[in-house]
Design an enzyme around this catalytic site. Structure first.
Site, PDB file in Angstrom:
ATOM      1  N   SER A  42       0.881  -1.191   0.126  1.00 49.73           N
ATOM      2  CA  SER A  42       0.059   0.239  -0.086  1.00 49.73           C
ATOM      3  C   SER A  42       0.742   1.290   0.145  1.00 49.73           C
ATOM      4  O   SER A  42       0.523   2.373  -0.535  1.00 49.73           O
ATOM      5  CB  SER A  42      -1.029   0.134   1.484  1.00 49.73           C
ATOM      6  OG  SER A  42      -0.136  -0.122   2.496  1.00 49.73           O
ATOM      7  N   HIS A 240      -0.883   6.220   6.398  1.00 48.39           N
ATOM      8  CA  HIS A 240      -0.279   6.083   5.301  1.00 48.39           C
ATOM      9  C   HIS A 240      -0.006   7.437   4.543  1.00 48.39           C
ATOM     10  O   HIS A 240      -0.624   8.451   4.865  1.00 48.39           O
ATOM     11  CB  HIS A 240      -1.078   5.384   4.061  1.00 48.39           C
ATOM     12  CG  HIS A 240      -1.432   3.917   4.118  1.00 48.39           C
ATOM     13  ND1 HIS A 240      -2.084   3.195   5.135  1.00 48.39           N
ATOM     14  CD2 HIS A 240      -0.755   2.880   3.695  1.00 48.39           C
ATOM     15  CE1 HIS A 240      -1.763   1.940   5.163  1.00 48.39           C
ATOM     16  NE2 HIS A 240      -1.161   1.637   4.148  1.00 48.39           N
TER      17      HIS A 240
END
Length: 261
Positions: A42, A240
Site C-alpha cells: 500500500s 499512510h
C-alpha cells in the site's frame, strides 16, 4: 579554360556533399528506453492518496510510481503494486510483469508481512504494554524470518528482470517523537513505533544491499512531516502517506536513487 562536362559534374557533387544537412533532416539521437515496473504494498500503490485508478488495489494516480512515470514518460509502465500485499502476493501476482526488457523496478514490501496492521491497532487502541508486546512480536519476525523471505523475493526479481535497475523503497517514521500529540498517541508509544520502523528499515536495507539493489530511505524523506507535526504528510486516520507525502517525499527519494537522476 573550361572544364569537361564530367569534371563539372564531379565538382558540383563535391560542393553539394559539403553542404550541412539541416537539423530537421538529421536522425534523432538515440534515447534509452525505460521499461518501468512498480511492485509492492500500500505504501507503493498509494493507499490514502486518493484519485484511484484501481480501487481494489488502491492504486493511486498520486502515488510516487505514477508520478515518476508521468514526469519521465517511460517506454512502458506497469503499476502492479497493491494495497495489503505481502511477499507471497508479490511473488504470485506481481512479478509476472517483469521480463527481459524491464529496465527499472521499484519495490516496497515487508510491512504487512511483519504485522503492520495488527501492531498499529494494538498501539492505537490498547495499553503501552500491549503496544510493546505487539512490536516485540513483529521485531522477532523482522529479525528471524524476514531476511530470508526478502532474499528469496529479491532473487526472483533479479532472475525475471536480469537487466533492471532495482530500487527498494523504505518506510518512513510515522510519528513525531517527543512533545504533545493532541488526540494522538503518547510519546512512549510513538517512540516505540518509530524504533520498530528503524528495525524494519535496517533489515530491508541490509538485504537490498546484499542483492545489489539500491535502497531509498523513507525516513529522511518524511522528516519533519510525520503525524503530530504541523505539516504532516502521513494521514493520522489510515497511517499512510498522503498525496503530498508521495509528491514531496517518496517521489524525490525514488528519483534520486535512480541512476542518472
Amino acid at each position: 579554360m573550361s572544364l569537361p562536362r564530367t569534371a563539372c559534374a564531379a565538382v558540383l557533387a563535391l560542393a553539394l556533399a559539403s553542404v550541412a544537412v539541416p537539423a530537421s533532416a538529421a536522425p534523432a539521437a538515440a534515447v534509452s528506453e525505460v521499461n518501468y515496473v512498480a511492485l509492492g504494498d500500500s505504501y507503493a500503490s498509494g493507499t490514502g492518496a486518493g484519485s484511484y485508478s484501481d480501487v481494489a488495489c488502491t492504486r493511486s494516480r498520486n502515488a510516487y510510481p505514477a508520478l515518476w512515470a508521468d514526469a519521465n514518460d517511460p517506454a512502458s509502465f506497469a503499476f502492479a503494486a497493491c494495497g495489503g500485499a505481502k511477499i507471497p502476493d508479490v511473488l504470485s501476482s506481481q512479478v509476472g510483469e517483469l521480463g527481459e526488457e524491464t529496465t527499472l523496478v521499484s519495490l516496497s514490501i515487508g510491512g504487512n508481512d511483519s504485522g503492520f496492521a495488527s501492531t498499529m491497532l494494538s498501539c492505537q487502541y490498547s495499553t503501552q504494554s500491549a503496544c510493546e508486546r505487539a512490536l516485540k512480536t513483529a521485531g522477532e519476525y523482522v529479525v528471524n524470518e524476514l531476511p530470508g523471505e526478502l532474499d528469496g523475493l529479491y532473487a526472483t526479481v533479479r532472475a525475471r528482470a536480469p537487466r533492471a535497475e532495482v530500487v527498494i523503497i523504505g518506510y518512513p517514521h510515522l510519528y513525531k517523537e517527543g512533545g504533545l500529540c493532541l488526540g494522538g498517541l503518547s510519546s512512549a508509544k510513538r517512540s516505540a513505533i518509530n524504533d520498530g520502523s528503524d528495525l524494519l528499515n535496517e533489515t530491508i536495507a541490509d538485504r537490498a544491499r546484499a542483492a545489489g539493489f539500491a535502497f531509498a530511505d523513507g525516513r529522511p524523506a518524511f522528516a519533519g512531516h510525520e503525524i503530530c507535526t504541523g505539516d504532516a504528510w502521513i494521514s493520522s486516520t489510515n497511517v499512510h502517506p498522503t498525496a503530498e507525502g508521495h509528491a514531496s517525499a517518496y517521489l524525490p527519494a525514488f528519483a534520486s536513487a535512480v541512476s542518472g537522476s
